[in-house]
Scaffold this active site. Structure first.
Site, PDB file in Angstrom:
ATOM      1  N   ALA A  75       0.848  -1.194   0.000  1.00  0.00           N
ATOM      2  CA  ALA A  75       0.000   0.000   0.000  1.00  0.00           C
ATOM      3  C   ALA A  75       0.878   1.237   0.000  1.00  0.00           C
ATOM      4  O   ALA A  75       2.061   1.162   0.326  1.00  0.00           O
ATOM      5  CB  ALA A  75      -0.886   0.022   1.252  1.00  0.00           C
ATOM      6  N   TYR A 141      -5.284   8.895   3.150  1.00  0.00           N
ATOM      7  CA  TYR A 141      -4.636   7.624   3.489  1.00  0.00           C
ATOM      8  C   TYR A 141      -5.501   6.833   4.484  1.00  0.00           C
ATOM      9  O   TYR A 141      -5.826   5.666   4.260  1.00  0.00           O
ATOM     10  CB  TYR A 141      -3.232   7.896   4.060  1.00  0.00           C
ATOM     11  N   ARG A 282       1.759  20.807  11.512  1.00  0.00           N
ATOM     12  CA  ARG A 282       1.544  20.130  10.231  1.00  0.00           C
ATOM     13  C   ARG A 282       0.043  19.860  10.118  1.00  0.00           C
ATOM     14  O   ARG A 282      -0.570  19.382  11.083  1.00  0.00           O
ATOM     15  CB  ARG A 282       2.334  18.811  10.249  1.00  0.00           C
ATOM     16  N   GLY A 284      -3.517  18.429   9.831  1.00  0.00           N
ATOM     17  CA  GLY A 284      -4.111  17.108  10.055  1.00  0.00           C
ATOM     18  C   GLY A 284      -3.519  16.316  11.208  1.00  0.00           C
ATOM     19  O   GLY A 284      -3.886  15.167  11.414  1.00  0.00           O
TER      20      GLY A 284
HETATM   21  N1  UDP Z   1       6.930  15.385  13.561  1.00  0.00           N
HETATM   22  C1  UDP Z   1       7.739  16.489  13.798  1.00  0.00           C
HETATM   23  N2  UDP Z   1       8.771  16.727  12.950  1.00  0.00           N
HETATM   24  C2  UDP Z   1       9.047  15.925  11.867  1.00  0.00           C
HETATM   25  C3  UDP Z   1       8.228  14.797  11.632  1.00  0.00           C
HETATM   26  C4  UDP Z   1       7.169  14.552  12.512  1.00  0.00           C
HETATM   27  O1  UDP Z   1       7.527  17.243  14.752  1.00  0.00           O
HETATM   28  O2  UDP Z   1      10.003  16.221  11.124  1.00  0.00           O
HETATM   29  C5  UDP Z   1       5.824  15.102  14.500  1.00  0.00           C
HETATM   30  C6  UDP Z   1       4.471  15.013  13.832  1.00  0.00           C
HETATM   31  O3  UDP Z   1       3.872  16.290  13.759  1.00  0.00           O
HETATM   32  C7  UDP Z   1       3.741  14.072  14.788  1.00  0.00           C
HETATM   33  C8  UDP Z   1       4.840  13.144  15.314  1.00  0.00           C
HETATM   34  O4  UDP Z   1       6.063  13.839  15.050  1.00  0.00           O
HETATM   35  O5  UDP Z   1       3.219  14.789  15.879  1.00  0.00           O
HETATM   36  C9  UDP Z   1       4.881  11.803  14.606  1.00  0.00           C
HETATM   37  O6  UDP Z   1       4.847  12.033  13.210  1.00  0.00           O
HETATM   38  P1  UDP Z   1       5.100  10.874  12.152  1.00  0.00           P
HETATM   39  O7  UDP Z   1       5.040  11.495  10.793  1.00  0.00           O
HETATM   40  O8  UDP Z   1       6.338  10.134  12.530  1.00  0.00           O
HETATM   41  O9  UDP Z   1       3.889   9.876  12.387  1.00  0.00           O
HETATM   42  P2  UDP Z   1       2.290  10.117  12.373  1.00  0.00           P
HETATM   43  O10 UDP Z   1       1.905  10.354  13.810  1.00  0.00           O
HETATM   44  O11 UDP Z   1       1.999  11.268  11.478  1.00  0.00           O
HETATM   45  O12 UDP Z   1       1.770   8.822  11.868  1.00  0.00           O
END
Ligand code: UDP
Length: 329
Positions: A75, A141, A282, A284
Site C-alpha cells: 500500500a 490515506y 503540520r 491534520g
Molecule cells: N513530527 C515532527 N517533525 C518531523 C516529523 C514529525 O515534529 O520532522 C511530529 C508530527 O507532527 C507528529 C509526530 O512527530 O506529531 C509523529 O509524526 P510521524 O510522521 O512520525 O507519524 P504520524 O503520527 O503522522 O503517523
C-alpha cells in the site's frame, strides 16, 4: 502455514517476513518494489516482483504456490501525498485490496491479515483509544484503510473471507541486529528524521507545532517497535489458522511520548547533539494518539517486548549507523 506476504519488501512487511520464518512458517513475497527494497528480503524465499492490481497473475501465484493465508502490506502510506493524489491512493490501496480479495476467492484462499492504521480514528475524543472508538479519518490515506476494512467485512459476510485487521500506531525501530530497517524514498516519520539529523545528513529536526494542549506543547504519539508489530502478525495468522473469527485489533505500546521527549531520548541514545527548530503545526496532526491494546493482549496473548522508547531508538540507531544510506538502491 504457507503464506503470501504482499509488500514484503517494505519496512513493516520485511520485519514480518523474518518473524514468520522464525516462527516456522513458509513465506512467499509479492512486491512491485515501488517503495520496497529487494535487499530487505532474506535469501532463499520465493519472490514475485509483481503488482497486486493484476488479479489474474495474483490468482495464478496463489494457486501455484499453494498459499493458505495472505498478509497484506502492499500500500501507499504518505499522508501528505494522499491529500495531493487521492486517485493514486484509492487505486493502489482500495483497488489493490479489491484485486487481492478477488484473487483469493478465485484461488480459494480464505485467511487474510490486513495492515491497517490508527489514522482511521482521526481526531479521537478520548484516550486510550479503543477499537470501538468512532472512525472519522482526517486524511485520504486513513480513509482508504477504513474503506478497505468495510470491504473486508462485506467479503467476510458474503463469501466467508476470514481476516484480522491490525491498526498500527507509530511503528518505529529496526531488526535488533541492524540488518534491516526503515528506508523510505521520501522520509516523513519522526524517528528516522531525528536519527538522520544525528548522523549529520540533515541540518536540523523541526518540531511541527509547539502550541498543542499537551504538557510540553508538542504532539503525543504511541511508538511501537516494528518487531513487536511483526510478532502480532504471527499471532493473528495463527489465530486464523486455528479457525478463529474475524477481528480488528489496535497495536500500540499504550504509552504516549511527546515530540520533545523523542528528541531528548534520541540525544541520549546517540550521544550526539543536533539542532532542533520549532516549526508551525503540520496539517491534520491530532494532538494525542495513544492506543489501548488490551484486546489483542487478552485475546491473542500479545506482549510487546521491545517497545520501550529507548529500545526503539537504540535499535533504529543501530540500523541507521550501519546503513547511513539506507539500502542504497
Ligand atoms: N513530527 C515532527 N517533525 C518531523 C516529523 C514529525 O515534529 O520532522 C511530529 C508530527 O507532527 C507528529 C509526530 O512527530 O506529531 C509523529 O509524526 P510521524 O510522521 O512520525 O507519524 P504520524 O503520527 O503522522 O503517523
Amino acid at each position: 502455514m504457507r503464506v503470501l506476504v504482499t509488500g514484503g519488501a517494505g519496512y513493516i512487511g520485511s520485519h514480518v517476513v523474518r518473524a514468520l520464518l522464525q516462527a516456522g512458517h513458509e513465506v512467499v513475497v509479492y512486491d512491485n518494489l515501488s517503495t520496497g527494497h529487494r535487499q530487505a528480503l532474506p535469501g532463499g524465499i520465493p519472490f514475485y516482483e509483481e503488482d497486486i492490481r493484476v488479479t489474474e497473475r495474483l490468482t495464478e501465484v496463489l494457486l501455484a504456490e499453494r498459499i493458505e493465508a495472505v498478509l497484506h502490506f502492499a500500500a501507499l502510506s504518505l499522508v501528505g501525498e494522499s491529500m495531493q493524489e487521492p486517485q493514486k491512493y484509492y487505486d493502489n490501496n482500495v483497488g489493490g485490496t479489491l484485486s487481492l480479495v478477488t484473487a483469493m476467492r478465485q484461488a480459494h484462499v480464505e485467511n487474510l491479515v490486513f495492515s491497517s492504521t490508527a489514522a482511521v480514528y482521526g481526531e479521537p475524543e478520548k484516550w486510550p483509544i479503543l477499537e470501538t472508538a468512532p472512525t472519522f479519518p482526517t486524511n485520504v490515506y486513513g480513509r482508504t484503510k477504513l474503506v478497505i476494512e468495510g470491504l473486508l467485512a462485506d467479503f467476510a459476510a458474503a463469501y466467508g473471507l476470514r481476516y484480522v485487521s491490525l491498526r498500527y500506531f507509530n511503528a518505529a525501530g529496526a531488526w535488533p541486529e541492524g540488518t534491516i530497517g526503515e528506508d523510505h524514498g521520501t522520509e516523513t516519520h519522526l524517528v528516522p528524521l531525528i536519527l538522520k539529523t544525528a548522523l549529520g545528513q540533515r541540518k536540523a529536526i523541526s518540531i511541527f507545532g509547539t502550541d498543542y494542549a499537551t504538557a510540553d506543547g508538542t504532539c503525543i504519539r504511541d511508538y511501537i517497535h516494528v518487531c513487536d508489530l511483526a510478532q502480532a502478525h504471527v499471532l493473528a495468522l495463527e489465530h486464523l489458522g486455528r479457525g478463529g473469527e474475524c477481528r480488528i485489533y489496535n497495536l500500540g505500546s499504550e504509552q504516549g511520548f511527546s515530540v520533545r521527549q523523542v528528541i531528548e531520548t534520541a540525544k541520549k541514545v546517540t550521544q550526539r547533539d543536533f539542532a532542533v527548530e520549532e516549526a508551525p503545526r503540520r496539517a491534520g496532526d491530532p494532538a494525542v494518539l495513544v492506543a489501548s491494546s488490551a484486546k489483542i493482549r487478552q485475546e491473542l496473548g500479545w506482549q510487546p517486548q521491545r517497545s520501550e522508547l529507548e529500545t526503539i531508538v537504540e535499535d533504529a540507531w543501530r540500523w541507521h549507523k550501519a546503513q547511513p544510506g539506507g539500502y542504497g538502491d
